[in-house]
Each structure stands twice: as C-alpha cells, then as structure tokens.
Design a protein around this motif. Structure first.
Motif, PDB file in Angstrom:
ATOM      1  N   LYS A 127     -18.163  12.110   0.871  1.00 38.24           N
ATOM      2  CA  LYS A 127     -18.204  11.633   2.047  1.00 38.24           C
ATOM      3  C   LYS A 127     -16.995  11.522   2.526  1.00 38.24           C
ATOM      4  N   ALA A 128     -15.457  12.328   2.354  1.00 37.82           N
ATOM      5  CA  ALA A 128     -14.749  11.933   3.598  1.00 37.82           C
ATOM      6  C   ALA A 128     -14.112  12.974   3.609  1.00 37.82           C
ATOM      7  N   ASP A 129     -13.050  12.603   3.831  1.00 33.77           N
ATOM      8  CA  ASP A 129     -11.530  14.213   3.865  1.00 33.77           C
ATOM      9  C   ASP A 129     -11.480  13.508   1.987  1.00 33.77           C
ATOM     10  N   VAL A 130     -10.533  14.806   1.871  1.00 32.20           N
ATOM     11  CA  VAL A 130     -10.361  14.650   0.056  1.00 32.20           C
ATOM     12  C   VAL A 130      -8.436  14.597   0.600  1.00 32.20           C
ATOM     13  N   ARG A 131      -7.957  13.477  -0.896  1.00 30.90           N
ATOM     14  CA  ARG A 131      -6.972  13.104  -0.180  1.00 30.90           C
ATOM     15  C   ARG A 131      -6.128  13.405  -2.448  1.00 30.90           C
ATOM     16  N   ARG A 132      -5.080  13.706  -1.757  1.00 30.14           N
ATOM     17  CA  ARG A 132      -4.849  14.175  -2.593  1.00 30.14           C
ATOM     18  C   ARG A 132      -3.621  13.680  -3.405  1.00 30.14           C
ATOM     19  N   VAL A 133      -3.782  13.665  -4.325  1.00 31.97           N
ATOM     20  CA  VAL A 133      -2.013  12.681  -4.843  1.00 31.97           C
ATOM     21  C   VAL A 133      -1.866  13.808  -6.137  1.00 31.97           C
ATOM     22  N   ALA A 134      -1.068  13.769  -5.809  1.00 36.55           N
ATOM     23  CA  ALA A 134      -0.183  14.613  -6.894  1.00 36.55           C
ATOM     24  C   ALA A 134      -0.958  16.126  -6.333  1.00 36.55           C
ATOM     25  N   ASP A 135      -1.334  16.533  -8.484  1.00 36.10           N
ATOM     26  CA  ASP A 135      -2.307  17.777  -8.779  1.00 36.10           C
ATOM     27  C   ASP A 135      -3.443  16.906  -8.763  1.00 36.10           C
ATOM     28  N   THR A 136      -4.045  15.317  -8.741  1.00 35.71           N
ATOM     29  CA  THR A 136      -5.404  15.091  -8.552  1.00 35.71           C
ATOM     30  C   THR A 136      -6.284  14.911  -7.193  1.00 35.71           C
ATOM     31  N   LEU A 137      -7.453  15.182  -7.496  1.00 35.17           N
ATOM     32  CA  LEU A 137      -7.830  15.769  -5.438  1.00 35.17           C
ATOM     33  C   LEU A 137      -8.395  13.789  -5.547  1.00 35.17           C
ATOM     34  N   VAL A 138      -8.972  13.634  -4.704  1.00 34.92           N
ATOM     35  CA  VAL A 138      -9.244  11.815  -4.534  1.00 34.92           C
ATOM     36  C   VAL A 138     -10.212  12.108  -3.143  1.00 34.92           C
ATOM     37  N   VAL A 139     -11.461  11.516  -3.706  1.00 33.08           N
ATOM     38  CA  VAL A 139     -12.366  11.239  -2.858  1.00 33.08           C
ATOM     39  C   VAL A 139     -13.122  10.141  -2.790  1.00 33.08           C
ATOM     40  N   ASP A 140     -14.018   9.530  -1.685  1.00 33.20           N
ATOM     41  CA  ASP A 140     -14.807   8.866  -1.431  1.00 33.20           C
ATOM     42  C   ASP A 140     -16.411   9.042  -1.588  1.00 33.20           C
ATOM     43  N   SER A 141     -16.856   9.401  -2.310  1.00 34.56           N
ATOM     44  CA  SER A 141     -18.310   9.585  -3.063  1.00 34.56           C
ATOM     45  C   SER A 141     -19.709   8.409  -2.905  1.00 34.56           C
ATOM     46  N   PRO A 142     -20.453   8.884  -2.828  1.00 35.29           N
ATOM     47  CA  PRO A 142     -21.157   7.589  -3.300  1.00 35.29           C
ATOM     48  C   PRO A 142     -21.769   6.852  -4.478  1.00 35.29           C
ATOM     49  N   MET A 143     -20.737   7.544  -5.192  1.00 33.54           N
ATOM     50  CA  MET A 143     -20.469   6.245  -6.488  1.00 33.54           C
ATOM     51  C   MET A 143     -19.342   5.830  -6.604  1.00 33.54           C
ATOM     52  N   GLY A 144     -18.223   5.986  -5.338  1.00 34.63           N
ATOM     53  CA  GLY A 144     -17.333   4.800  -5.254  1.00 34.63           C
ATOM     54  C   GLY A 144     -16.482   5.526  -4.714  1.00 34.63           C
ATOM     55  N   GLU A 145     -14.590   5.837  -5.040  1.00 28.62           N
ATOM     56  CA  GLU A 145     -13.661   6.420  -4.897  1.00 28.62           C
ATOM     57  C   GLU A 145     -13.863   7.157  -6.516  1.00 28.62           C
ATOM     58  N   VAL A 146     -13.559   8.464  -6.433  1.00 23.32           N
ATOM     59  CA  VAL A 146     -13.440   8.943  -7.969  1.00 23.32           C
ATOM     60  C   VAL A 146     -12.513   9.935  -7.877  1.00 23.32           C
ATOM     61  N   THR A 147     -11.969  11.033  -8.766  1.00 23.41           N
ATOM     62  CA  THR A 147     -11.097  11.834  -9.082  1.00 23.41           C
ATOM     63  C   THR A 147     -11.384  13.292  -9.341  1.00 23.41           C
ATOM     64  N   VAL A 148     -10.972  14.651  -8.695  1.00 25.08           N
ATOM     65  CA  VAL A 148     -12.376  15.335  -8.767  1.00 25.08           C
ATOM     66  C   VAL A 148     -10.795  16.532  -9.350  1.00 25.08           C
ATOM     67  N   SER A 149     -11.379  17.397 -10.510  1.00 24.52           N
ATOM     68  CA  SER A 149      -9.805  18.071 -11.254  1.00 24.52           C
ATOM     69  C   SER A 149     -11.095  19.648 -11.061  1.00 24.52           C
ATOM     70  N   PHE A 150     -10.769  20.426 -10.380  1.00 20.06           N
ATOM     71  CA  PHE A 150     -11.544  21.412 -10.324  1.00 20.06           C
ATOM     72  C   PHE A 150     -10.848  22.890 -11.797  1.00 20.06           C
ATOM     73  N   VAL A 151     -10.926  23.408 -11.932  1.00 14.98           N
ATOM     74  CA  VAL A 151     -11.000  24.978 -12.895  1.00 14.98           C
ATOM     75  C   VAL A 151      -9.904  25.623 -11.955  1.00 14.98           C
ATOM     76  N   SER A 152      -8.009  26.071 -12.096  1.00  5.35           N
ATOM     77  CA  SER A 152      -7.691  26.987 -11.010  1.00  5.35           C
ATOM     78  C   SER A 152      -8.325  28.080 -10.417  1.00  5.35           C
ATOM     79  N   ARG A 153      -8.664  28.252  -9.231  1.00  3.44           N
ATOM     80  CA  ARG A 153      -8.919  29.856  -8.345  1.00  3.44           C
ATOM     81  C   ARG A 153      -8.995  30.803  -9.915  1.00  3.44           C
TER      82      ARG A 153
END
Length: 113
Positions: A20-46
């Motif tokens: 719902k808002a800008d993605v924050r980076r904490v080390a190699d982890t993406l932190v986002v505010d989502s409808p579910m609350g604050e979640v972390t997201v980890s994508f496979v490599s490009r």
C-alpha cells in the motif's frame, strides 16, 4: 512487462493487495505495508524465464510462497499468478482472488497506457 513487475519500487503502483506504500529495504529484505499489516517479501533473483515467485512473511510469522510468471506471448505477455487456499476460509480465499485479479488488471492498464 517483466522488468516493470520485477522492480520492487513499482509494487505500490500495481500490487495494492501486497504493497500500500513505498517498499522499504532492510538488508536484502523488502518490507511493505500491506492490507495484512507489515510484511516482508523476498523475490527470486531476476532471471530470463519470467519467474517472479516470491515469499511473503505475514505478521504472524507464516510464510506464503506465491508463484508468479510473466510469459511471452505474440501480442505481448501473459501474467500468471497462482492463488492457493492455504489456511484460509472460503471467504478469505475469495477476497484474496479478487485482490489478485484487481492487481493484475491494474498492471495491465498501466502497461497498456
């Protein structure tokens, strides 16, 4: 399409069901505010296969694997997101499916404009 969708900074533009808002980076982890609350997201490599699989770790600590593919098509591309009903009621699953459909429709509108 893959490059746009693979850029975490673009998530709030099209994936409101996740970010719902800008993605924050904490080390190699993406932190986002989502409808579910604050979640972390980890994508496979490009990669050259259009794979955008990602794990979402919910506030409860549960991690959900989300298969996502961008597949080349003669008229552009197809995006395939597998929604799985793991630990959800039918109502929660239906809501999740609607949110994913809305997000994919928004991605389509952005890329076609």
């Amino acid at each position: 399409m893959y490059n746009f969708a693979a850029d975490p900074d673009n998530l709030p533009k099209w994936a409101e069901g996740l970010a719902k808002a800008d993605v924050r980076r904490v080390a190699d982890t993406l932190v986002v505010d989502s409808p579910m609350g604050e979640v972390t997201v980890s994508f496979v490599s490009r990669n050259g296969f259009g794979v955008l699989d990602h794990d979402v770790t919910l506030p409860s600590g549960t991690t959900i694997n989300n298969p996502l593919r961008v597949i080349a098509h003669p008229d552009g591309a197809e995006v395939i997101f597998s929604v799985r009903q793991i630990g959800m009621t039918d109502e929660e699953f239906d809501r999740d499916c609607r949110m994913v459909a809305d997000d994919l429709a928004k991605l389509k509108r952005i890329l076609e404009s």
